[in-house]
Write an enzyme that holds these catalytic residues in place. Structure first.
Site, PDB file in Angstrom:
ATOM      1  N   HIS A 165       0.810  -1.217   0.000  1.00  0.00           N
ATOM      2  CA  HIS A 165       0.000   0.000   0.000  1.00  0.00           C
ATOM      3  C   HIS A 165       0.846   1.271   0.000  1.00  0.00           C
ATOM      4  O   HIS A 165       1.987   1.272   0.461  1.00  0.00           O
ATOM      5  CB  HIS A 165      -1.020   0.001   1.142  1.00  0.00           C
ATOM      6  CG  HIS A 165      -0.419  -0.085   2.514  1.00  0.00           C
ATOM      7  ND1 HIS A 165      -0.060   1.027   3.236  1.00  0.00           N
ATOM      8  CD2 HIS A 165      -0.127  -1.144   3.302  1.00  0.00           C
ATOM      9  CE1 HIS A 165       0.419   0.654   4.410  1.00  0.00           C
ATOM     10  NE2 HIS A 165       0.402  -0.657   4.477  1.00  0.00           N
ATOM     11  N   ASP A 207      -0.169   4.363   1.234  1.00  0.00           N
ATOM     12  CA  ASP A 207      -0.380   5.344   2.309  1.00  0.00           C
ATOM     13  C   ASP A 207       0.387   4.958   3.571  1.00  0.00           C
ATOM     14  O   ASP A 207       0.843   3.824   3.733  1.00  0.00           O
ATOM     15  CB  ASP A 207      -1.880   5.521   2.599  1.00  0.00           C
ATOM     16  CG  ASP A 207      -2.572   4.236   3.047  1.00  0.00           C
ATOM     17  OD1 ASP A 207      -2.129   3.137   2.629  1.00  0.00           O
ATOM     18  OD2 ASP A 207      -3.544   4.321   3.817  1.00  0.00           O
ATOM     19  N   ASP A 239       6.382   0.084   6.610  1.00  0.00           N
ATOM     20  CA  ASP A 239       4.917  -0.070   6.451  1.00  0.00           C
ATOM     21  C   ASP A 239       4.402   0.994   5.486  1.00  0.00           C
ATOM     22  O   ASP A 239       3.961   2.030   5.938  1.00  0.00           O
ATOM     23  CB  ASP A 239       4.251   0.040   7.825  1.00  0.00           C
ATOM     24  CG  ASP A 239       2.753  -0.191   7.745  1.00  0.00           C
ATOM     25  OD1 ASP A 239       2.297  -0.808   6.763  1.00  0.00           O
ATOM     26  OD2 ASP A 239       2.022   0.259   8.640  1.00  0.00           O
ATOM     27  N   GLU A 273      -5.111   1.755   2.943  1.00  0.00           N
ATOM     28  CA  GLU A 273      -4.994   0.570   3.796  1.00  0.00           C
ATOM     29  C   GLU A 273      -5.024   0.961   5.263  1.00  0.00           C
ATOM     30  O   GLU A 273      -5.645   0.310   6.085  1.00  0.00           O
ATOM     31  CB  GLU A 273      -3.676  -0.159   3.494  1.00  0.00           C
ATOM     32  CG  GLU A 273      -3.597  -1.587   4.036  1.00  0.00           C
ATOM     33  CD  GLU A 273      -3.002  -1.701   5.426  1.00  0.00           C
ATOM     34  OE1 GLU A 273      -3.001  -2.808   5.967  1.00  0.00           O
ATOM     35  OE2 GLU A 273      -2.552  -0.701   6.007  1.00  0.00           O
ATOM     36  N   GLU A 274      -4.346   2.064   5.600  1.00  0.00           N
ATOM     37  CA  GLU A 274      -4.166   2.418   6.999  1.00  0.00           C
ATOM     38  C   GLU A 274      -5.465   2.863   7.669  1.00  0.00           C
ATOM     39  O   GLU A 274      -5.545   2.900   8.882  1.00  0.00           O
ATOM     40  CB  GLU A 274      -3.114   3.527   7.140  1.00  0.00           C
ATOM     41  CG  GLU A 274      -1.717   3.098   6.719  1.00  0.00           C
ATOM     42  CD  GLU A 274      -1.100   2.055   7.649  1.00  0.00           C
ATOM     43  OE1 GLU A 274      -1.762   1.645   8.612  1.00  0.00           O
ATOM     44  OE2 GLU A 274       0.041   1.652   7.385  1.00  0.00           O
ATOM     45  N   HIS A 320       4.497   1.977  13.051  1.00  0.00           N
ATOM     46  CA  HIS A 320       3.460   2.955  13.404  1.00  0.00           C
ATOM     47  C   HIS A 320       3.945   3.898  14.513  1.00  0.00           C
ATOM     48  O   HIS A 320       3.148   4.641  15.071  1.00  0.00           O
ATOM     49  CB  HIS A 320       2.145   2.292  13.852  1.00  0.00           C
ATOM     50  CG  HIS A 320       1.331   1.773  12.698  1.00  0.00           C
ATOM     51  ND1 HIS A 320      -0.009   1.501  12.800  1.00  0.00           N
ATOM     52  CD2 HIS A 320       1.648   1.487  11.414  1.00  0.00           C
ATOM     53  CE1 HIS A 320      -0.467   1.054  11.634  1.00  0.00           C
ATOM     54  NE2 HIS A 320       0.531   1.040  10.779  1.00  0.00           N
TER      55      HIS A 320
END
Ligand SMILES: *[C@@H]1O[C@H](CO)[C@@H](O)[C@H](O)[C@H]1NC(C)=O
Ligand SMILES: *[C@@H]1O[C@H](CO)[C@@H](O)[C@H](O)[C@H]1NC(C)=O
Length: 421
Positions: free
Chosen positions: A127, A129, A159, A193-194, A381
């Site tokens: 992804h 984003d 990520d 996605e996030e 994250h």
């Protein structure tokens, strides 16, 4: 040494038993071990992390494609990242074998046409984003992609822009070498996605249920309290939750947290109702209904209304046996790049975009070719997210091997000698 001395024979016995159980579990998880050719930097098809390769990754990391909540993502940055990708990989975007589509404006879908239509296609996903940052808590600018001591620091390094760029680098390399895939495949990069999620190789994914607990009480002034108010009843229910003794092993593996409590409107008013939200991440051995029933039983108070405000069942288990092409292909690709790695199936604890694909196949594998030092887990994250230059080179080569291995018609012949068991 002190450890061994202080350990009684009982303790040693426990360790031996544990060791045997782990060994048996590992053995039965996947017996199959194919001979794989280790990926070496001297190989003629090794993809070097040249300055250009690293610079492309850094450029992609600099786009601030932050997703905040559903439908709130940075469209101008997503647009610029897309334009950058199109210009940075001219072979892919000029190849007659590749169809490129934009989905919902910002997601990217590539179809690579294989020459043999009888082979089932596969799909690689990543992804575009990233989650928001708190720049003041970073040692390096979160969108600076600076290299320090061999690590690239930026939001998205693990990520999941390493996946986006790693897949594209591998495909660009493969096509520029004139390789024509036999098996068709798709590549999908989502842009949300996030945020579409409420919040090891994963062969399944935890489910989720957000349970709303609501208590309707009698309103009043705080100078004349009744014995119990909506808030106190609710508080008791929440405490029962949190202080319960896990009755079964399965329950302990479903993770619970209270995420939101609301009730009061004014300091001197007893509110007419109070609500709490409890988020359970559900282990694949359980269902949403089982969790709701369990909560009802634990709270055991009819004044507390219980309902699921959002739920998603755990994903079905993807096959990981000796003859399962997808799992074994990923496993072999991992072993080519990380020679020492022991590959075992596991449960993905977060939720990913793969929920969109469970309608199409049970062969879904969630794997990120990222080497995490123990200290790195909190960077996911979190602050100071980073990836080493060396790891990024492994990422690119991992995806290249996946594409080459998946292009085989079937797994290499494998004969299991039952006498060896
Ligand atoms: C998108 O990111 C750019 C660069 O950080 C910023 O200037 C802009 O305000 C952002 N837009 C939105 C809608 O967040
Ligand atoms: C795509 O962009 C157009 C034009 O900005 C907009 O009207 C439309 O709603 C967007 N579609 C999606 C799915 O975001």
């Amino acid at each position: 040494m002190t450890f061994v001395h202080s350990c009684s024979s009982v303790c040693l016995l426990i360790f031996s038993v544990l060791f045997i159980i782990i060994a048996i579990r590992t053995w039965t998880f996947s017996v199959r071990v194919d001979k794989v050719r280790e990926c070496r930097s001297v190989d003629s098809d090794f993809i070097q992390a040249t300055d250009e390769v690293i610079e492309r990754f850094q450029k992609a990391l600099k786009f601030q494609t932050v997703s905040v909540e559903p439908h709130v993502y940075n469209t101008s940055e997503l647009h610029q990242l897309k334009e950058f990708i199109k210009s940075a990989f001219p072979t892919i975007h000029g190849s007659p074998l590749v169809t490129f589509e934009e989905v919902a404006n910002y997601s990217l879908l590539y179809t690579v046409q294989g020459s043999d239509g009888t082979l089932a296609p596969y799909f690689l996903a990543a992804h575009l984003d990233v989650v928001p940052v708190s720049p003041e808590l970073w040692d390096a600018p979160p969108f600076g992609a600076e290299i320090r001591d061999g690590f690239i620091y930026a939001r998205g390094t693990i990520d999941f822009k390493q996946g986006v760029m790693g897949i594209l680098e591998a495909l660009e390399y493969l096509l520029s070498r004139g390789i024509k895939p036999r098996r068709s495949f798709y590549i999908g990069f989502g842009h949300d996605e996030e945020v579409n999620n409420q919040v090891k190789v994963g062969t399944t994914e935890k489910g989720q249920v957000i349970i709303e607990l609501k208590v309707k009480g009698e309103p009043g002034h705080s100078s004349m309290p009744k014995k119990e108010s909506a808030i106190s009843i609710l508080a008791k229910a929440v405490v029962k939750f949190l202080s319960r003794k896990p009755s079964t092993n399965a329950i302990t593996r479903t993770v619970t947290s209270v995420t939101l409590i609301q009730g009061g409107v004014k300091v001197n008013i007893i509110p007419p109702e109070a609500t709490a939200y409890v988020n359970h991440r559900i282990h694949p051995s359980q269902s949403v209904q089982e969790i709701i029933d369990y909560d009802r039983q634990i709270i055991n108070d009819e004044r507390v209304q219980i309902r699921a405000s959002y739920s998603m069942e755990p994903h079905p288990l993807s096959p990981y046996g000796d003859e399962d092409f997808g799992y074994q292909t990923i496993k072999n690709s991992i072993r080519q790049v990380w020679k020492e790695a022991v590959v075992a199936p596991g449960v993905m604890i977060g939720n990913t975009d793969s929920r969109h694909y469970i309608r199409f196949t049970t062969n879904i594998y969630r794997f990120s070719p990222t080497f995490m030092f123990p200290d790195d887990v909190k960077r996911f994250h979190g602050n100071n997210e980073r990836m080493s230059v060396k790891n990024y080179e492994q990422v690119v080569n991992f995806y290249y091997h996946v594409m080459m291995n998946a292009d085989q018609e079937k797994l290499p012949p494998f004969h299991q000698h039952s006498s060896e068991l």
